[in-house]
Write a protein that holds these residues in place. Structure first.
Motif, PDB file in Angstrom:
ATOM      1  N   ALA A 196       0.826  -1.202   0.000  1.00 22.89           N
ATOM      2  CA  ALA A 196       0.000   0.000   0.000  1.00 22.89           C
ATOM      3  C   ALA A 196       0.863   1.256   0.000  1.00 22.89           C
ATOM      4  CB  ALA A 196      -0.932  -0.002   1.215  1.00 22.89           C
ATOM      5  N   SER A 197       1.976   1.218   0.754  1.00 22.56           N
ATOM      6  CA  SER A 197       2.886   2.368   0.802  1.00 22.56           C
ATOM      7  C   SER A 197       3.629   2.537  -0.514  1.00 22.56           C
ATOM      8  CB  SER A 197       3.879   2.194   1.952  1.00 22.56           C
ATOM      9  OG  SER A 197       3.208   2.056   3.187  1.00 22.56           O
ATOM     10  N   LYS A 198       4.086   1.437  -1.075  1.00 19.18           N
ATOM     11  CA  LYS A 198       4.853   1.482  -2.313  1.00 19.18           C
ATOM     12  C   LYS A 198       4.009   1.950  -3.494  1.00 19.18           C
ATOM     13  CE  LYS A 198       6.882  -1.691  -5.696  1.00 19.18           C
ATOM     14  NZ  LYS A 198       7.218  -3.101  -5.998  1.00 19.18           N
ATOM     15  N   LEU A 199       2.796   1.430  -3.584  1.00 21.46           N
ATOM     16  CA  LEU A 199       1.955   1.668  -4.761  1.00 21.46           C
ATOM     17  C   LEU A 199       1.007   2.841  -4.586  1.00 21.46           C
ATOM     18  CD1 LEU A 199       1.022  -2.079  -5.330  1.00 21.46           C
ATOM     19  CD2 LEU A 199       2.753  -0.773  -6.587  1.00 21.46           C
ATOM     20  N   ASP A 200       0.973   3.408  -3.377  1.00 21.36           N
ATOM     21  CA  ASP A 200      -0.005   4.450  -3.046  1.00 21.36           C
ATOM     22  C   ASP A 200      -1.425   3.904  -3.196  1.00 21.36           C
ATOM     23  OD1 ASP A 200      -0.675   6.942  -2.093  1.00 21.36           O
ATOM     24  OD2 ASP A 200      -0.753   7.884  -4.069  1.00 21.36           O
ATOM     25  N   LYS A 232      12.804  -4.470   2.336  1.00 27.59           N
ATOM     26  CA  LYS A 232      11.868  -4.116   1.267  1.00 27.59           C
ATOM     27  C   LYS A 232      11.042  -2.890   1.644  1.00 27.59           C
ATOM     28  CE  LYS A 232      11.359  -8.923  -0.292  1.00 27.59           C
ATOM     29  NZ  LYS A 232      10.417 -10.075  -0.371  1.00 27.59           N
ATOM     30  N   MET A 233      10.698  -2.781   2.916  1.00 29.43           N
ATOM     31  CA  MET A 233       9.880  -1.647   3.359  1.00 29.43           C
ATOM     32  C   MET A 233      10.662  -0.351   3.408  1.00 29.43           C
ATOM     33  SD  MET A 233       7.205  -2.732   6.354  1.00 29.43           S
ATOM     34  CE  MET A 233       8.397  -3.601   7.370  1.00 29.43           C
ATOM     35  N   PHE A 234      11.902  -0.430   3.921  1.00 26.35           N
ATOM     36  CA  PHE A 234      12.637   0.792   4.247  1.00 26.35           C
ATOM     37  C   PHE A 234      13.730   1.164   3.258  1.00 26.35           C
ATOM     38  CE2 PHE A 234      11.290  -0.650   8.615  1.00 26.35           C
ATOM     39  CZ  PHE A 234      10.315   0.323   8.762  1.00 26.35           C
ATOM     40  N   LEU A 235      14.071   0.285   2.329  1.00 26.60           N
ATOM     41  CA  LEU A 235      15.150   0.611   1.398  1.00 26.60           C
ATOM     42  C   LEU A 235      14.687   0.530  -0.052  1.00 26.60           C
ATOM     43  CD1 LEU A 235      18.214  -1.172   3.056  1.00 26.60           C
ATOM     44  CD2 LEU A 235      17.573   1.243   3.169  1.00 26.60           C
ATOM     45  N   ALA A 236      13.431   0.864  -0.275  1.00 28.34           N
ATOM     46  CA  ALA A 236      12.902   0.815  -1.641  1.00 28.34           C
ATOM     47  C   ALA A 236      12.231   2.122  -2.049  1.00 28.34           C
ATOM     48  CB  ALA A 236      11.915  -0.348  -1.777  1.00 28.34           C
ATOM     49  N   GLY A 237      12.474   3.184  -1.281  1.00 26.72           N
ATOM     50  CA  GLY A 237      11.963   4.492  -1.683  1.00 26.72           C
ATOM     51  C   GLY A 237      10.656   4.898  -1.048  1.00 26.72           C
ATOM     52  N   HIS A 238      10.111   4.086  -0.121  1.00 32.25           N
ATOM     53  CA  HIS A 238       8.850   4.447   0.532  1.00 32.25           C
ATOM     54  C   HIS A 238       8.938   4.147   2.022  1.00 32.25           C
ATOM     55  CE1 HIS A 238       8.637   0.403  -1.315  1.00 32.25           C
ATOM     56  NE2 HIS A 238       8.141   0.042  -0.158  1.00 32.25           N
ATOM     57  N   ALA A 239      10.082   4.480   2.605  1.00 32.26           N
ATOM     58  CA  ALA A 239      10.334   4.170   4.017  1.00 32.26           C
ATOM     59  C   ALA A 239       9.429   4.970   4.949  1.00 32.26           C
ATOM     60  CB  ALA A 239      11.804   4.449   4.351  1.00 32.26           C
ATOM     61  N   GLU A 240       9.288   6.262   4.695  1.00 31.63           N
ATOM     62  CA  GLU A 240       8.480   7.094   5.593  1.00 31.63           C
ATOM     63  C   GLU A 240       7.023   6.634   5.601  1.00 31.63           C
ATOM     64  OE1 GLU A 240       7.173  11.776   6.349  1.00 31.63           O
ATOM     65  OE2 GLU A 240       8.381  11.241   4.601  1.00 31.63           O
ATOM     66  N   ARG A 280      12.867   9.872   5.734  1.00 27.30           N
ATOM     67  CA  ARG A 280      12.661  10.820   4.629  1.00 27.30           C
ATOM     68  C   ARG A 280      13.957  11.002   3.839  1.00 27.30           C
ATOM     69  NH1 ARG A 280       9.942  15.612   7.237  1.00 27.30           N
ATOM     70  NH2 ARG A 280       8.241  14.083   7.387  1.00 27.30           N
ATOM     71  N   ASN A 281      15.074  11.111   4.566  1.00 21.07           N
ATOM     72  CA  ASN A 281      16.369  11.240   3.892  1.00 21.07           C
ATOM     73  C   ASN A 281      16.696   9.985   3.081  1.00 21.07           C
ATOM     74  OD1 ASN A 281      16.569  13.659   5.222  1.00 21.07           O
ATOM     75  ND2 ASN A 281      18.161  13.010   6.652  1.00 21.07           N
ATOM     76  N   THR A 282      16.355   8.819   3.640  1.00 19.05           N
ATOM     77  CA  THR A 282      16.596   7.559   2.935  1.00 19.05           C
ATOM     78  C   THR A 282      15.820   7.515   1.626  1.00 19.05           C
ATOM     79  OG1 THR A 282      16.997   6.374   5.011  1.00 19.05           O
ATOM     80  CG2 THR A 282      16.394   5.040   3.097  1.00 19.05           C
ATOM     81  N   ASP A 283      14.564   7.918   1.677  1.00 15.74           N
ATOM     82  CA  ASP A 283      13.743   7.939   0.463  1.00 15.74           C
ATOM     83  C   ASP A 283      14.340   8.882  -0.583  1.00 15.74           C
ATOM     84  OD1 ASP A 283      11.952   6.157   1.555  1.00 15.74           O
ATOM     85  OD2 ASP A 283      10.535   7.684   2.216  1.00 15.74           O
ATOM     86  N   ILE A 286      17.431   7.355  -2.260  1.00 14.77           N
ATOM     87  CA  ILE A 286      17.052   6.338  -3.241  1.00 14.77           C
ATOM     88  C   ILE A 286      16.514   7.001  -4.503  1.00 14.77           C
ATOM     89  CG2 ILE A 286      15.395   4.476  -3.700  1.00 14.77           C
ATOM     90  CD1 ILE A 286      15.764   3.706  -0.722  1.00 14.77           C
ATOM     91  N   ALA A 287      15.730   8.066  -4.327  1.00 15.92           N
ATOM     92  CA  ALA A 287      15.220   8.798  -5.486  1.00 15.92           C
ATOM     93  C   ALA A 287      16.356   9.406  -6.290  1.00 15.92           C
ATOM     94  CB  ALA A 287      14.245   9.884  -5.030  1.00 15.92           C
ATOM     95  N   ASP A 288      17.430   9.810  -5.603  1.00 15.87           N
ATOM     96  CA  ASP A 288      18.598  10.401  -6.264  1.00 15.87           C
ATOM     97  C   ASP A 288      19.600   9.341  -6.727  1.00 15.87           C
ATOM     98  OD1 ASP A 288      17.505  12.869  -5.739  1.00 15.87           O
ATOM     99  OD2 ASP A 288      18.698  13.218  -3.931  1.00 15.87           O
TER     100      ASP A 288
END
Length: 465
Positions: A196-200, A232-240, A280-283, A286-288
């Motif tokens: 749900a977090s990953k896919l919105d 998978k939860m915290f290191l894939a761009g949707h940790a927050e 937030r910084n982790t996300d 990953i985005a960068d």
């Protein structure tokens, strides 16, 4: 081909090529090779699960899984580059260089008495290798959005459980009774939150309702599996988003019990502010497309627990240096009972914590020693992160940021050769957790005790980054 293990017959909705957005050019060429080879061998083969779901919403899947009516042994006979893995779930991996196409045989929810389907602990599956039809396979999958099948036969999508509409509506629905499905595999609760977090997506109310109630079942899951799920939860761009969803659904106290307790009793909320900023910084990294490390991530997630344990030990009069190491060890040990954090991550995590008090020092020798430390950069980044919840470390951040930019000669001129008044000893730290708050009046400092002759320093934890 495998024999049908149940009389289940579902009429699929067939979504033709012109009614969905999946194009072969967006599918891994190796996955297509597997699909065509299975078809040539007389078997059914479908792209299935997350890849189909993500392609339908315009995503770019990294993994492409295939479902087939061929047994793992039959798949292996078709591909020389195939290996069979797993006992709980027997799978075929077709290997193309660095890419692995996972091929799973259609599975059934029925127990055929062969012993290939076993349940333990109130319905949790411990083994699931009873094969069936595509209809059986669709019904036994977790979410409707993951039960969609793409075929190269006519490039259509087959939908047996209403998943196509749910993907369009961006909602996660469980197939079958939610409580029974969570009891089969409690990690599905984490998957619901993560997807749900990953896919919105939203979680369907019927699927969300039992989660907080059944959350304690996760304590029976394998710690190594929970570690993988955390990555998978915290290191894939949707940790927050994932962290907030864990809090909302009552899962945080099960995954990180001591952190959850520390956050509740930290009245100022500063520790939670820091954790959220770290995620937030982790996300953003990953985005960068910048590297991230589990050691730093878990250092942030468990920092509230460490601060709380450290405050308890300091209040009991434990020597500051001993208190730091003991608090780090206790938090790491207790967390490992729930999540298997490998030593290659837990040791650097501890070192990041234990370097924090050294940032208060301004003695020339100690400053240069810290700058040369292999974990300095990670520890300094953590100091900057602490500033989001503890403004009192701002002066330390400014000093050490400037120290990295100055030449050794310039820096040496700024520093006293001996301990200046107000400099804290190497074994002392102002805890971020004092009487349930942050920034309260510091406690009395203890005079640093000298080590007896011959006592060496603790070995450096982990390897240089």
């Amino acid at each position: 081909m495998t024999e049908t293990t149940s009389p289940l017959k579902l009429v699929p909705r067939i979504v033709p090529r012109d009614a969905h957005g999946i194009s072969r050019k967006d599918i891994s060429p190796n996955a297509l090779r597997v699909l065509y080879r299975l078809r040539e061998g007389g078997f059914q083969g479908y792209l299935v699960g997350g890849a189909v779901r993500d392609l339908l919403i315009g995503g770019h899947p990294k993994d492409f899984d295939v479902a087939t009516d061929a047994t793992p042994e039959q798949v292996k006979s078709l591909f020389r580059n195939c290996r069979l893995i797993g006992r709980r779930f027997r799978l075929a991996h077709v290997v193309y260089g660095r890419e692995i196409i996972e091929v799973a045989t259609f599975r059934s929810n029925a127990d055929d008495g062969s012993g290939d389907r076993e349940t333990v602990d109130e319905g949790r599956l411990s083994r699931d290798n009873v094969y069936g039809t595509i209809e059986d396979d669709a019904i036994r999958r977790d979410f409707t959005a993951n039960a969609l099948y793409y075929t190269v036969e006519d490039f259509s999508v087959r939908d047996y459980v209403g998943g196509f509409e749910d993907v369009q509506a961006r909602v996660l629905k469980l197939i079958g009774d939610p409580e029974a499905r969570y009891r089969e595999d409690p990690v599905r609760m984490l998957r619901a939150v993560r997807l749900a977090s990953k896919l919105d997506f939203s979680i369907d109310p019927a699927a969300a309702e039992p989660i907080a109630r059944l959350a304690p079942l996760l304590s029976g899951a394998a710690p190594a599996r929970l570690f993988d799920e955390c990555l998978k939860m915290f290191l894939a761009g949707h940790a927050e988003k994932s962290f907030l969803a864990l809090e909302k659904n009552g899962l945080l106290p099960v995954l990180f019990p001591e952190t959850a307790k520390a956050l509740i009793t930290n009245r100022s909320g500063a520790l939670r502010t820091m954790v959220i900023q770290a995620l937030r910084n982790t996300d953003q990294r990953i985005a960068d497309e910048k590297p991230v490390t589990p050691a730093f991530l878990f250092a942030a997630l468990l920092w509230p627990a460490y601060c709380r344990e450290l405050a308890v030990l300091q209040k009991a009069g434990t020597d500051p240096l001993v208190a730091q190491q003991r608090a780090a060890d206790r938090v790491t040990l207790h967390q490992a009972e729930r999540i298997a954090l490998p030593r290659r991550f837990s040791l650097p995590m501890q070192e990041i914590w234990l370097l924090q008090p050294r940032f208060t020092q301004r003695v020339r020798k100690r400053v240069f020693r810290l700058l040369a430390h292999p974990r300095f950069r990670a520890a300094f980044d953590f100091l900057e992160l602490r500033q989001s919840g503890s403004p009192e470390v701002a002066d330390d951040v400014v000093f050490w940021r400037e120290a990295q930019l100055q030449s050794p000669e310039q820096l040496a001129e700024r520093l006293p050769g001996k301990s200046a008044r107000g400099d804290r000893g190497e074994g002392e730290i102002e805890s971020d957790y004092v009487e349930g708050s942050v920034g309260d009046a510091p406690k009395k400092r203890r005079r640093r005790r000298r080590k007896p002759p011959g006592a060496g320093a603790a070995p450096a934890a982990g390897t240089p980054e």
